[in-house]
Design an enzyme around this catalytic site. Structure first.
Site, PDB file in Angstrom:
ATOM      1  N   HIS A  63       0.835  -1.197   0.000  1.00  0.00           N
ATOM      2  CA  HIS A  63       0.000   0.000   0.000  1.00  0.00           C
ATOM      3  C   HIS A  63       0.865   1.242   0.000  1.00  0.00           C
ATOM      4  O   HIS A  63       2.036   1.213   0.357  1.00  0.00           O
ATOM      5  CB  HIS A  63      -0.980   0.006   1.178  1.00  0.00           C
ATOM      6  CG  HIS A  63      -0.416   0.527   2.460  1.00  0.00           C
ATOM      7  ND1 HIS A  63      -0.287   1.876   2.722  1.00  0.00           N
ATOM      8  CD2 HIS A  63       0.059  -0.109   3.541  1.00  0.00           C
ATOM      9  CE1 HIS A  63       0.252   2.029   3.928  1.00  0.00           C
ATOM     10  NE2 HIS A  63       0.468   0.843   4.434  1.00  0.00           N
ATOM     11  N   CYS A  64       0.275   2.342  -0.439  1.00  0.00           N
ATOM     12  CA  CYS A  64       0.930   3.649  -0.421  1.00  0.00           C
ATOM     13  C   CYS A  64      -0.123   4.659   0.025  1.00  0.00           C
ATOM     14  O   CYS A  64      -1.054   4.309   0.731  1.00  0.00           O
ATOM     15  CB  CYS A  64       1.511   3.992  -1.793  1.00  0.00           C
ATOM     16  SG  CYS A  64       0.268   4.093  -3.101  1.00  0.00           S
ATOM     17  N   LYS A  65       0.012   5.893  -0.400  1.00  0.00           N
ATOM     18  CA  LYS A  65      -0.945   6.922   0.013  1.00  0.00           C
ATOM     19  C   LYS A  65      -2.295   6.753  -0.685  1.00  0.00           C
ATOM     20  O   LYS A  65      -3.340   6.753  -0.052  1.00  0.00           O
ATOM     21  CB  LYS A  65      -0.378   8.313  -0.266  1.00  0.00           C
ATOM     22  CG  LYS A  65      -1.299   9.438   0.158  1.00  0.00           C
ATOM     23  CD  LYS A  65      -0.685  10.793  -0.085  1.00  0.00           C
ATOM     24  CE  LYS A  65      -1.653  11.893   0.321  1.00  0.00           C
ATOM     25  NZ  LYS A  65      -1.128  13.220   0.030  1.00  0.00           N
ATOM     26  N   GLY A  67      -2.621   4.581  -3.848  1.00  0.00           N
ATOM     27  CA  GLY A  67      -2.692   3.381  -4.686  1.00  0.00           C
ATOM     28  C   GLY A  67      -1.784   3.392  -5.895  1.00  0.00           C
ATOM     29  O   GLY A  67      -1.560   2.357  -6.509  1.00  0.00           O
ATOM     30  N   ILE A  92      -3.650   4.101   1.804  1.00  0.00           N
ATOM     31  CA  ILE A  92      -3.889   4.334   3.221  1.00  0.00           C
ATOM     32  C   ILE A  92      -4.979   5.385   3.434  1.00  0.00           C
ATOM     33  O   ILE A  92      -5.711   5.345   4.416  1.00  0.00           O
ATOM     34  CB  ILE A  92      -2.580   4.704   3.960  1.00  0.00           C
ATOM     35  CG1 ILE A  92      -2.777   4.636   5.484  1.00  0.00           C
ATOM     36  CG2 ILE A  92      -2.049   6.051   3.508  1.00  0.00           C
ATOM     37  CD1 ILE A  92      -1.499   4.788   6.289  1.00  0.00           C
TER      38      ILE A  92
END
Length: 100
Positions: A63-65, A67, A92
């Site tokens: 995951h990142c901020k 996607g 996230i």
């Protein structure tokens, strides 16, 4: 493999599942907020492939901020032979917004 929704990830974590879960954002982003994932910045993935090797046949969630970076991580890891990489849909931000 299909990506994972914030709802599914939250449910699985609440059940106590131990998942290979990686946050591909930068250190400073991780320090601001995290959901308990292991920090694995996108740029460091090629340098850490040997360490990740045992996960090639297991489900791995990135995951990142929002996607975008996790989608890049998923594509890269898949090309390296990882068979079950899933990106957190919406990142996230979606996960945290889902908890409200």
């Amino acid at each position: 493999m299909n990506d994972i929704t914030p709802e599914e990830l939250k449910s699985r974590l609440e059940k106590g599942e131990t998942l290979p879960l990686f946050d591909v954002r930068e250190d400073w982003e991780y320090d601001e907020s995290n959901i308990g994932a292991e920090l694995l910045p996108l740029a460091s993935i090629p340098l850490r492939l040997k360490e990740l090797e045992p996960l090639k046949t297991k489900e791995v969630i990135v995951h990142c901020k929002s996607g975008s970076r996790s989608h890049q991580a998923k594509k890269y890891l898949s090309k390296q032979g990882f068979r079950q990489v899933r990106s957190l849909i919406g990142g996230i931000e979606a996960y945290l917004n889902n908890q409200k």
